[in-house]
Design an enzyme around this catalytic site. Structure first.
Site, PDB file in Angstrom:
ATOM      1  N   LYS A   1       0.841  -1.281  -0.110  1.00  0.00           N
ATOM      2  CA  LYS A   1       0.079   0.023  -0.108  1.00  0.00           C
ATOM      3  C   LYS A   1       0.750   1.006   0.078  1.00  0.00           C
ATOM      4  O   LYS A   1       1.588   1.539   0.945  1.00  0.00           O
ATOM      5  CB  LYS A   1      -0.908   0.011   1.165  1.00  0.00           C
ATOM      6  CG  LYS A   1      -1.824   1.208   1.756  1.00  0.00           C
ATOM      7  CD  LYS A   1      -2.442   1.659   0.534  1.00  0.00           C
ATOM      8  CE  LYS A   1      -3.138   2.944   1.074  1.00  0.00           C
ATOM      9  NZ  LYS A   1      -1.976   4.156   0.909  1.00  0.00           N
TER      10      LYS A   1
ATOM     11  N   CYS B   1      13.009  10.165   9.517  1.00  0.00           N
ATOM     12  CA  CYS B   1      13.019   9.579  10.986  1.00  0.00           C
ATOM     13  C   CYS B   1      14.131   9.566  11.799  1.00  0.00           C
ATOM     14  O   CYS B   1      14.162   9.250  12.715  1.00  0.00           O
ATOM     15  CB  CYS B   1      11.968   8.316  10.861  1.00  0.00           C
ATOM     16  SG  CYS B   1      12.818   7.011   9.993  1.00  0.00           S
TER      17      CYS B   1
ATOM     18  N   GLU C   1       9.263  14.715  17.676  1.00  0.00           N
ATOM     19  CA  GLU C   1       9.781  14.941  16.391  1.00  0.00           C
ATOM     20  C   GLU C   1       9.257  16.143  15.696  1.00  0.00           C
ATOM     21  O   GLU C   1       8.265  16.266  15.350  1.00  0.00           O
ATOM     22  CB  GLU C   1       9.606  13.613  15.685  1.00  0.00           C
ATOM     23  CG  GLU C   1      10.442  13.227  14.685  1.00  0.00           C
ATOM     24  CD  GLU C   1      10.161  11.847  14.162  1.00  0.00           C
ATOM     25  OE1 GLU C   1       9.124  11.289  14.358  1.00  0.00           O
ATOM     26  OE2 GLU C   1      10.954  11.230  13.318  1.00  0.00           O
TER      27      GLU C   1
ATOM     28  N   GLU D   1       8.751   0.241  11.791  1.00  0.00           N
ATOM     29  CA  GLU D   1       9.994   1.140  11.745  1.00  0.00           C
ATOM     30  C   GLU D   1       9.201   2.494  12.153  1.00  0.00           C
ATOM     31  O   GLU D   1       8.586   3.056  11.151  1.00  0.00           O
ATOM     32  CB  GLU D   1      10.520   1.166  10.452  1.00  0.00           C
ATOM     33  CG  GLU D   1      11.341  -0.041   9.984  1.00  0.00           C
ATOM     34  CD  GLU D   1      12.369  -0.156  10.869  1.00  0.00           C
ATOM     35  OE1 GLU D   1      12.964   0.467  11.603  1.00  0.00           O
ATOM     36  OE2 GLU D   1      12.914  -1.401  10.679  1.00  0.00           O
TER      37      GLU D   1
END
Ligand SMILES: *[C@@H]1O[C@H](CO)[C@@H](O)[C@H](O)[C@H]1NC(C)=O
Ligand SMILES: *[C@@H]1O[C@H](CO)[C@@H](O)[C@H](O)[C@H]1NC(C)=O
Ligand SMILES: CC(=O)N[C@H]1CO[C@H](CO)[C@@H](O)[C@@H]1O
Length: 496
Positions: free
Chosen positions: A186, A297, A393, A263
């Site tokens: 996806k 990330c 973040e 992840e």
């Protein structure tokens, strides 16, 4: 309508405005589509199908059928096909870079770099495919034997993000295919064209139909994710994205007890000790912080600088960052593109820090003259642990500098986060390199470099950054299951 990107490519067939199911480029059964835009210009660059559950189920069923055959290929045979895909991505890197820039916004060097980074995983796993060894183990009884096989887990549901639209997909697909798994991928609704390139070139490389399927979707993403997690035919989910969504997928996978790889988000500390080489620290910080305009990330989110080097480091950092140019990534002189999804969080973090007395050393504002998604490369000084930028973040071009005094203090501050993906340490003291990297609670530590990713290095986090490893000799394990074969009644009379 032919996508306007296609006109700018040497090979326009790399753009496919469809989903890829069972070796065919198809529309959604419902006929619904959604638009893809260029974040630099907000221009619509094409449409792709808004796939629904029927489309997804067709893809799962194709992958399930194809698995029966693909798993019987030898590792060497699969490796040759995967290697061919590596070659094709490298050959087409300029076009792929253009596609990435057009839908993600990243500047040309980052975009072509991503194409090569994606390719590197196919090269790596083409070499791992023939080396998936099992074991022979000594049994407790002398009359029995143990053989341990590593077998592909089956159909894998892969869910990938927009920030590395081809590389994050490549990192999963390459390992899955190497082991003999088949894939329903996806792709992210923001960047479907870059991901689709994998299927275009995969077909040319000789990947059999049904082995790699790509389902596109934007609004339907939550339903598609849920259906992948709940499908009995899908045996594994690998997801790269936020910790929030990772937790949802893990919950949704519990009924079928799927094998999972997650992840998830990071909040990387970047630690500069007094004994660091100044230029190494500055150039590493620039890569670790500003790569893809801060939208990775593993981006340095909290930059801790020791008291004795703080002024020199911040001075040199500002001097170097000032040289960059923000703009439309398609313009060759631009080094940093727009923020793909917008700038709200970056702006919030700057505001919050400034309200709490951080100082703006560079930037700090939107670049509205360029468009609604551009933010100036920003360096803040005097940042403290109570500011939002130190806890969450940012995913934007904001370098937050905070002073520290002792090693114990900085380790404690660096570790005090619920996530643990990447971390960075700048020091020339060998003992300190070992000591600090062993004490940091992160899945990855970079020493004297801003580049942490390499196909040979296991990529992944601990704590709420998730689990599972991508790339490296361990990367195939996420797609394999062990089978023990115990043989009894073995009579070995050596004196026959
Ligand atoms: C910011 O600085 C002002 C003036 O020095 C001070 O009054 C205020 O308490 C400081 N705010 C914070 C959050 O530290
Ligand atoms: C890392 O820091 C945390 C928070 O201070 C601490 O609990 C932990 O023990 C530290 N880890 C190591 C290995 O020193
Ligand atoms: C632009 C470019 O290099 N295109 C190449 C992409 O790869 C194909 C092979 O599939 C070549 O024929 C193209 O020339």
């Amino acid at each position: 309508m032919v996508s306007p990107i296609a006109n700018r490519l040497n090979d326009p067939s790399l753009i496919q405005e469809k989903a890829y199911i069972d070796g065919q480029w198809v529309m959604s059964i419902s006929g619904e589509t959604f638009e893809v835009t260029n974040p630099a210009t907000d221009e619509v660059i094409g449409t792709v199908p808004e796939c629904g559950l029927d489309d997804l189920n067709a893809a799962i069923s194709a992958a399930s059928t194809a698995f029966q055959d693909w798993r019987t290929y030898s590792g060497r045979q699969r490796g040759r096909i995967i290697r061919k895909l590596f070659d094709l991505i490298v050959e087409n890197k300029t076009d792929i870079g253009r596609i990435i820039t057009t839908e993600n916004g990243k500047a040309k060097p980052d975009a072509e770099g991503e194409a090569l980074f994606a390719a590197s995983f196919f090269e790596w796993f083409s070499e791992e495919a023939p080396r998936i060894y099992g074991d022979v183990a000594p049994h407790s009884a002398s009359t029995a034997r143990i053989q341990i096989l590593k077998q592909p887990v089956g159909v894998c549901g892969l869910i990938t993000p927009w920030n590395f639209p081809i590389a994050m997909a490549a990192r999963k697909v390459s390992a899955a295919l190497a082991t003999g798994c088949t894939v329903v991928l996806k792709s992210d609704g923001v960047t479907p064209f870059s991901t689709n390139v994998l299927a275009v070139l995969g077909e040319r490389a000789g990947i059999p139909k049904g082995v790699l399927n790509i389902v596109t979707g934007l609004e339907n993403t939550p339903q598609l994710g849920l259906a992948l997690c709940e499908s009995e035919l899908v045996k594994k989910i690998s997801f790269t994205g936020s910790t929030r969504v990772g937790k949802i997928l893990m919950q949704q996978s519990s009924n079928t007890l799927k094998k999972l790889s997650m992840e998830l988000g990071g909040n990387a500390p970047f630690i500069v000790f007094d004994d660091a080489d100044l230029e190494t620290a500055v150039s590493s910080a620039i890569i670790a912080k500003f790569k893809v305009t801060g939208q990775t990330c593993v981006c340095a989110n909290r930059i801790y600088v020791q008291d004795g080097i703080y002024d020199r480091f911040s001075g040199r950092l500002v001097e170097e960052v000032r040289k960059f140019r923000v703009g439309n990534g398609a313009d060759g002189s631009v080094t940093h593109g727009p923020l793909t999804l917008g700038i709200a969080k970056t702006e919030e973090h700057v505001q919050d820090a400034v309200n709490k007395n951080a100082s703006i050393l560079l930037g700090g504002k939107r670049l509205t003259n360029l468009g609604p998604k551009f933010f100036d490369l920003t360096v803040l000084g005097d940042v403290t642990d109570d500011m939002a930028v130190m806890r969450e973040e940012t995913f934007g071009p904001l370098a937050a500098l905070s002073k520290f005094w002792t090693e114990d203090e900085v380790i404690k501050r660096a570790n005090s986060t619920e996530v643990g993906l990447a971390s960075y340490v700048m020091t020339t003291d060998l003992n300190r390199q070992y000591r600090v990297s062993e004490r940091l609670e992160f899945g990855m530590v970079a020493i004297n470099t801003g580049v942490i990713s390499d196909p040979a290095a296991p990529f992944g986090g601990i704590k709420q950054s998730g689990f599972g490893r991508e790339g490296s000799k361990y990367g195939v394990d996420d797609y394999l299951v062990l089978k023990s074969i115990v043989t009894g009644g073995v009579v070995t009379n050596y004196q026959s």
